[in-house]
Design an enzyme around this catalytic site. Structure first.
Site, mmCIF file in Angstrom:
data_model
loop_
_atom_site.group_PDB
_atom_site.id
_atom_site.type_symbol
_atom_site.label_atom_id
_atom_site.label_comp_id
_atom_site.label_asym_id
_atom_site.label_seq_id
_atom_site.Cartn_x
_atom_site.Cartn_y
_atom_site.Cartn_z
ATOM 1 N N TRP A 1 0.845 -1.200 0.000
ATOM 2 C CA TRP A 1 0.000 0.000 0.000
ATOM 3 C C TRP A 1 0.881 1.253 0.000
ATOM 4 O O TRP A 1 1.851 1.339 0.746
ATOM 5 C CB TRP A 1 -0.898 -0.010 1.241
ATOM 6 C CG TRP A 1 -1.802 1.195 1.330
ATOM 7 C CD1 TRP A 1 -2.980 1.388 0.651
ATOM 8 C CD2 TRP A 1 -1.609 2.361 2.135
ATOM 9 N NE1 TRP A 1 -3.521 2.613 0.977
ATOM 10 C CE2 TRP A 1 -2.699 3.236 1.887
ATOM 11 C CE3 TRP A 1 -0.620 2.759 3.035
ATOM 12 C CZ2 TRP A 1 -2.828 4.469 2.527
ATOM 13 C CZ3 TRP A 1 -0.732 3.987 3.663
ATOM 14 C CH2 TRP A 1 -1.834 4.826 3.402
ATOM 15 N N SER B 1 3.160 -7.066 1.987
ATOM 16 C CA SER B 1 2.075 -6.482 2.779
ATOM 17 C C SER B 1 0.733 -6.628 2.062
ATOM 18 O O SER B 1 0.315 -7.747 1.774
ATOM 19 C CB SER B 1 2.413 -5.021 3.107
ATOM 20 O OG SER B 1 1.649 -4.544 4.181
ATOM 21 N N PHE C 1 3.469 6.991 7.749
ATOM 22 C CA PHE C 1 3.441 5.589 7.345
ATOM 23 C C PHE C 1 4.845 5.083 7.007
ATOM 24 O O PHE C 1 5.228 3.970 7.405
ATOM 25 C CB PHE C 1 2.515 5.419 6.140
ATOM 26 C CG PHE C 1 2.492 4.027 5.583
ATOM 27 C CD1 PHE C 1 1.929 2.975 6.291
ATOM 28 C CD2 PHE C 1 3.042 3.758 4.336
ATOM 29 C CE1 PHE C 1 1.916 1.684 5.781
ATOM 30 C CE2 PHE C 1 3.028 2.473 3.805
ATOM 31 C CZ PHE C 1 2.461 1.440 4.532
ATOM 32 N N THR C 2 5.630 5.883 6.287
ATOM 33 C CA THR C 2 6.990 5.445 5.961
ATOM 34 C C THR C 2 7.834 5.260 7.219
ATOM 35 O O THR C 2 8.674 4.356 7.284
ATOM 36 C CB THR C 2 7.689 6.441 5.009
ATOM 37 O OG1 THR C 2 7.803 7.716 5.650
ATOM 38 C CG2 THR C 2 6.937 6.585 3.705
ATOM 39 N N LEU D 1 6.619 4.269 10.093
ATOM 40 C CA LEU D 1 6.144 3.019 10.691
ATOM 41 C C LEU D 1 6.723 1.812 9.957
ATOM 42 O O LEU D 1 7.090 0.808 10.580
ATOM 43 C CB LEU D 1 4.614 2.963 10.662
ATOM 44 C CG LEU D 1 3.891 3.889 11.635
ATOM 45 C CD1 LEU D 1 2.396 3.910 11.343
ATOM 46 C CD2 LEU D 1 4.141 3.449 13.084
ATOM 47 N N ASP E 1 8.560 -5.778 13.191
ATOM 48 C CA ASP E 1 7.560 -5.146 12.326
ATOM 49 C C ASP E 1 6.572 -4.341 13.169
ATOM 50 O O ASP E 1 5.950 -4.874 14.095
ATOM 51 C CB ASP E 1 6.827 -6.244 11.549
ATOM 52 C CG ASP E 1 6.060 -5.724 10.348
ATOM 53 O OD1 ASP E 1 5.459 -4.636 10.457
ATOM 54 O OD2 ASP E 1 6.031 -6.418 9.322
ATOM 55 N N HIS F 1 9.155 -3.811 8.951
ATOM 56 C CA HIS F 1 8.194 -4.069 7.879
ATOM 57 C C HIS F 1 8.820 -3.794 6.514
ATOM 58 O O HIS F 1 8.367 -4.323 5.500
ATOM 59 C CB HIS F 1 6.954 -3.186 8.082
ATOM 60 C CG HIS F 1 5.784 -3.571 7.224
ATOM 61 N ND1 HIS F 1 5.031 -4.704 7.443
ATOM 62 C CD2 HIS F 1 5.232 -2.953 6.132
ATOM 63 C CE1 HIS F 1 4.063 -4.778 6.542
ATOM 64 N NE2 HIS F 1 4.172 -3.732 5.733
#
Length: 241
Positions: free
Chosen positions: A11, A66, A128-129, A131, A189, A217
């Site tokens: 995603w 993912s 998000f990056t 995470l 992760d 991740h």
């Protein structure tokens, strides 16, 4: 060994995020064609699987990172024996926790993230990056790599992907797919709990599961050489099994 491996990205990530893995695979097995594919840029989540089925080659091995891995599982189950084998990279059976699969992102955490993306996509994608990189050996550099290659996607496309992450349940697909399966997880992760690896193995003892203890991740970017070795060993076993 089959001549083609098709890998779907995750995603809000471009195929460039999987380029280090492709390079590592090609260095080891030059004749293997590794095809990196973006996810559909469609606003209707119900159209994504159909679009992938129409676009992706039907022979060879299929995998993804993912959300890409979750969609690859659905497609492998649909294609059955036409798919040589399935490879999941940091791809959970269910991304959002639910009854029967608690080894996933807590529902309230996921829902808050989705709402934040609707309100401010730019800042949420940057978060998000971070995470994705969290837990990596050099998280800052890893996050920067992801930010530099992150595609520009319409808000409706981002939300459609999040809806798929919320709703997809891969249990039926993984249970019915007849070919060999390899599921690779990361021990640090921040998006897919490491406990998902053991949960999957407990549920489907016949599949191959491996956890890279000191990885985030962003495993395909962080440990491409190690990942390539595991994938090629699995493919060789599948060819002779």
């Amino acid at each position: 060994m089959a001549e083609r491996l098709t890998l779907l990205t995750g995603w809000a990530a471009s195929p460039a995020a999987l380029e280090p893995l492709r390079a590592a695979l090609h260095a080891r097995v030059p004749y293997l064609e590794v095809r990196l594919e973006p996810l559909p840029a469609l606003a209707r989540p119900g159209d994504w699987l159909e679009a992938l089925d129409a676009r992706l080659p039907r022979d060879g091995w299929l995998g993804g990172w993912s959300l890409g891995g979750m969609l690859a599982a659905q497609l492998a189950a649909r294609r059955g024996a036409a798919c040589r084998g399935l490879i999941g990279l940091c791809s959970n059976v269910c991304f959002r926790a639910r009854a029967g699969w608690p080894q996933a992102m807590p529902a309230d955490v996921f829902d808050a993230f989705r709402q934040a993306c609707r309100l401010d996509a730019e800042q949420t994608l940057k978060r998000f990056t971070l995470l994705v990189a969290q837990g990596g050996g050099d998280a800052r550099s890893l996050a920067r790599q992801l930010q530099l290659t992150q595609p520009i996607l319409a808000p409706a496309v981002l939300d459609a992907g999040l809806q798929l992450l919320a709703e997809l349940d891969g249990r039926a697909a993984l249970e019915t797919y007849p070919g060999p399966q390899l599921h690779l997880f990361a021990g640090r992760d921040a998006l897919v709990p490491a406990a998902a690896a053991q949960a999957l193995l407990d549920w489907l003892p016949d599949v191959e599961v491996q956890c890279f203890a000191a990885a985030s991740h962003g495993l395909p970017l962080e440990q491409p050489e190690e990942l390539a070795g595991a994938i090629l060993a699995f493919m060789r076993e599948g060819d002779h099994g």
